[in-house]
Scaffold this active site. Structure first.
Site, mmCIF file in Angstrom:
data_model
loop_
_atom_site.group_PDB
_atom_site.id
_atom_site.type_symbol
_atom_site.label_atom_id
_atom_site.label_comp_id
_atom_site.label_asym_id
_atom_site.label_seq_id
_atom_site.Cartn_x
_atom_site.Cartn_y
_atom_site.Cartn_z
ATOM 1 N N GLU A 32 -15.217 6.388 11.308
ATOM 2 C CA GLU A 32 -15.431 4.943 11.382
ATOM 3 C C GLU A 32 -14.150 4.218 10.983
ATOM 4 O OE1 GLU A 32 -17.518 4.782 6.949
ATOM 5 O OE2 GLU A 32 -18.669 4.317 8.730
ATOM 6 N N PHE A 69 2.295 1.754 -3.490
ATOM 7 C CA PHE A 69 1.242 2.218 -4.390
ATOM 8 C C PHE A 69 0.880 3.671 -4.098
ATOM 9 C CE2 PHE A 69 -2.280 1.586 -7.259
ATOM 10 C CZ PHE A 69 -3.204 2.497 -6.826
ATOM 11 N N ASP A 119 0.838 -1.200 0.000
ATOM 12 C CA ASP A 119 0.000 0.000 0.000
ATOM 13 C C ASP A 119 0.871 1.247 0.000
ATOM 14 O OD1 ASP A 119 -3.138 -0.518 1.812
ATOM 15 O OD2 ASP A 119 -2.408 -1.220 -0.128
ATOM 16 N N CYS A 165 15.909 -16.257 -23.440
ATOM 17 C CA CYS A 165 16.006 -16.436 -21.997
ATOM 18 C C CYS A 165 14.811 -17.238 -21.482
ATOM 19 C CB CYS A 165 16.074 -15.098 -21.288
ATOM 20 S SG CYS A 165 16.109 -15.224 -19.483
ATOM 21 N N LYS A 181 -11.651 1.765 8.955
ATOM 22 C CA LYS A 181 -11.429 1.388 7.559
ATOM 23 C C LYS A 181 -11.113 -0.110 7.518
ATOM 24 C CE LYS A 181 -8.855 2.686 3.408
ATOM 25 N NZ LYS A 181 -8.320 1.358 3.083
ATOM 26 N N ARG A 188 -16.827 -3.968 -6.573
ATOM 27 C CA ARG A 188 -16.641 -2.600 -7.068
ATOM 28 C C ARG A 188 -16.084 -2.567 -8.484
ATOM 29 N NH1 ARG A 188 -12.938 1.670 -3.875
ATOM 30 N NH2 ARG A 188 -11.311 0.187 -4.446
#
Length: 726
Positions: A119, A42, A39, A439, A121, A142
């Site tokens: 709240e 990213f 995370d 390769c 996560k 999603r």
């Protein structure tokens, strides 16, 4: 040439590199459930992308990763359109980030937008459930925010998710969003069961939840301890919508939906910081894994006023906790070779549990990073499991050195083919094996990639099969020496193959058979009687099916640098055949939407290599489709040469269908307002794009004006547009 259209070449190159890294990371995280970067990594790439686009706005196009949410659906399930876009969240990493978000929200709302709902996560899988007349109609992942996987049958097996809503005054249509997860203790028990059954355990609770929800057999899903918590709504029709987020939670709980009790409504930034600090200390108290706190403006009207960017709401922010760290022994540093020839060092460590999973390998990126981190083989190192996903070696604990440690020496030759390693160009950080054609490691990785979901989607050609085809045990010779051989496979050639099982996550390291302590050997394509196995039969069927893949899928499968799915789709749409692409000039390629001169040069260079052309001709001879159907005839291009931005809610249109109406008439749709914007099409709740159009003097069309534009053209639309003074 130091600049292209006013943007430094260095910025263009870095933007293209980061875009490819982010898109690949998203695909592996959201679709494959096999994340390959942390995370933290990213988030770093994404922040760097945002900074580049802020400095050079022309880099921000609709295809940029900063304008997208999640990743495309997996392909294993039916694809469904969300009623409203499922957005992502922007991230805060410290108190200053959080204060900046609160101040920006206050400025946009022209006053204090509080109170705020805080709240936890949940580190799970985002889903949307549709209830029509109180009955569960559909459950979907999603996906990319607009299109997801239909997982209704599996959602129905989740304990706590009602098939019918309870209570009074139920909406005729409501879409609820939430996270599917597996509780930590149940996750441990599940992994123990998998190990007892001789199956590989899941890496972490998030991956176990995602993998379970995507089981093709709902009976398997039903046996797993999935749970869900609802944290928002996308659509509410038929009854009075709640006024606030917290009131909404009360209503959803009355309907029998699972809603967390671990949230708090606070008045100001001080309350937000107190909630964040509390769960920083009590991070492991909840029954599920969390990686931060989500803060939302509580009032729905204020949420609508604040609006959203192209990918995230301005009324919410995710505060991400720092990753967890442990110490362990670095036993060795080895290297793996990827499909582009990149040679990557990685650390082998004494197994250690961090963030809920056992870790024994961690990437070190390149030789310069090894030196920069100052780690020696034999060191005790600080290992960080960033974002509860991918482990990272932070650095050595030098006080524990005893003199037996030794430096890592980057190999000068490829560990798999012996070719001398080299930098592709001056200034590169990564050494590469230049033997792309011969390769074994690169061929193995390219075959595995070509069979992946983003490319030919060949079920049965996973990593074990790709290894068996390209690197069988002696005395068998490889039956796939380049991609050209792929569609010439026969059952007779497959049956004799024996192979060492390799672990793809280990970048080529062999798996060990626990019974013998030796490398595990498999006869992958034949059974004990020497007849074709189900693996072999399935592979042959899938290869035949793959011959009918689209041109865009074929282009991705060829592993042309910088040609991922979006670029491949743009090329296929523009040119319709492999021959047209192969014979196009650099200028013609660069003229394709989203390509540009740098990628065009790379594509042209790829097609000029003889053995690359051989792949195409062999595939063509085997029956692989090399062209798409002719493009449908275009209607009148009344909007050609004009650029539009669409914002807000238009009656009768989604954002996508409005954009399609414009592009089908020759218009170009952009994600941001600039002086080059011809018209802003603004529905209800238009937000900041409307304000920017006013500032720049861009003509603005409402819903009625949009219909005039489509039916009567831009001149008629100019007569009904609002043209603010810039």
């Amino acid at each position: 040439m130091d600049e292209v259209e006013g943007v430094p070449v260095s910025a263009l190159k870095r933007h293209a590199e980061l875009s490819e890294l982010v898109e690949d990371a998203r695909w592996r995280y959201y679709v494959l459930d096999q994340p390959t970067v942390s995370d933290a990594q990213f988030d770093g790439w994404f922040k760097e992308l945002l900074a580049l686009e802020e400095a050079h706005p022309t880099l921000q196009t609709p295809d940029s990763p900063t304008q997208k949410v999640g990743a495309a659906p997996s392909g294993d399930f039916a694809k469904v359109q969300h009623l409203n876009k499922m957005e992502s969240l922007d991230n805060a990493f410290n108190a200053d980030d959080m204060a900046a978000w609160q101040a920006r929200a206050e400025r946009l709302a022209e006053g204090d937008p509080g109170p705020y709902l805080c709240e936890l996560k949940i580190d799970g899988l985002a889903v949307a459930l549709i209830y029509r007349d109180g009955r569960l109609e559909r459950g979907a992942t999603r996906g990319d925010g607009r299109t997801g996987d239909d997982v209704t049958a599996n959602v129905r097996t989740i304990k706590g998710v009602p098939h019918r809503l309870e209570g009074d005054d139920i909406p005729s249509l409501v879409e609820v969003r939430g996270e599917v997860y597996i509780p930590v203790e149940d996750f441990k028990k599940l992994n123990e069961q998998l190990v007892e059954q001789g199956k590989p355990p899941f890496a972490n609770p998030r991956n176990s939840a995602a993998g379970t929800l995507r089981q093709k057999d709902p009976r398997i899903t039903a046996q797993r301890p999935l749970r869900m918590l609802v944290h928002g709504i996308g659509v509410w029709e038929g009854t009075q919508e709640p006024r606030t987020q917290s009131h909404c939670y009360d209503r959803l709980r009355e309907f029998g939906l699972p809603v967390s009790d671990l949230y708090e409504v606070v008045p100001d930034l001080g309350g937000i910081n107190a909630f964040i600090e509390h769960y920083r200390v009590h991070r492991h108290d909840p029954a599920y894994e969390i990686d931060g706190v989500v803060v939302k403006v509580d009032d729905f009207r204020t949420q609508r006023e604040l609006g959203s960017t192209s990918r995230a709401p301005r009324w919410a922010m995710a505060y991400k906790y720092p990753p967890e760290e442990v110490n362990t022994k670095l036993l060795d540093i080895q290297v793996g070779v990827g499909r582009t020839g990149r040679v990557t060092p990685f650390g082998l460590m004494e197994p250690v549990v961090v963030a809920g999973s056992t870790v024994e390998r961690a990437t070190l990126h390149n030789a310069a990073i090894v030196v920069k981190k100052g780690v020696l083989i034999g060191d005790t190192v600080v290992l960080r499991k960033a974002g509860d996903v991918i482990p990272e070696i932070v650095g050595p604990v030098t006080a524990l050195r005893d003199g037996s440690e030794r430096e890592f020496v980057m190999p000068t030759h490829c560990p798999e083919c012996g070719t001398e390693l080299a930098y592709e160009k001056e200034g590169d950080a990564d050494l590469r094996c230049p033997n792309a054609r011969g390769c074994p490691a690169q061929i193995r990785e390219r075959i595995f990639f070509a069979a992946g979901r983003r490319a030919l989607d060949i079920d049965g050609l996973g990593y074990v099969a790709a290894t068996a085809l390209t690197q069988p045990l002696p005395p068998q010779e490889p039956v796939v020496r380049t991609e050209a051989d792929l569609f010439d496979l026969t059952l007779e050639r497959l049956i004799p193959i024996r192979s060492v099982v390799r672990d793809q996550d280990a970048q080529g390291l062999p798996k060990i058979d626990p019974r013998t302590g030796e490398q595990k050997v498999v006869t992958f394509f034949s059974n004990l009687s020497g007849e074709p196995s189900q693996n072999a039969l399935r592979l042959m069927e899938e290869l035949e099916r793959a011959k009918e893949c689209s041109l865009a899928q074929v282009l991705v499968a060829l592993s042309i640098r910088h040609v991922g799915p979006p670029t491949a789709r743009a090329l296929a749409d523009a040119m319709r055949s492999i021959d047209a692409i192969m014979n196009a000039s650099e200028e013609e390629l660069a003229a394709v939407e989203g390509i540009g001169p740098r990628v065009a040069a790379t594509i042209k260079e790829w097609f000029e290599v003889d053995w690359h052309r051989e792949i195409i001709e062999r595939w063509r001879a085997a029956g692989v489709r090399m062209e798409d159907e002719p493009a449908p005839e275009k209607g009148p291009q009344t909007l050609e040469g004009l650029t539009f931005v669409v914002t807000g809610t238009l009656e009768g249109y989604t954002r996508d269908t409005a954009a399609e109406a414009l592009t089908s008439r020759g218009g170009k749709v952009s994600g941001s307002v600039s002086k080059k914007t011809s018209f802003l099409v603004a529905g209800e709740n238009a937000g900041s794009k409307y304000d920017k159009a006013v500032t720049l003097g861009v003509p603005i069309l409402d819903g009625a004006g949009f219909e005039v534009l489509l039916n009567e053209g831009p001149e008629a639309a100019a007569g009904v547009a609002v043209t603010p003074e810039g």
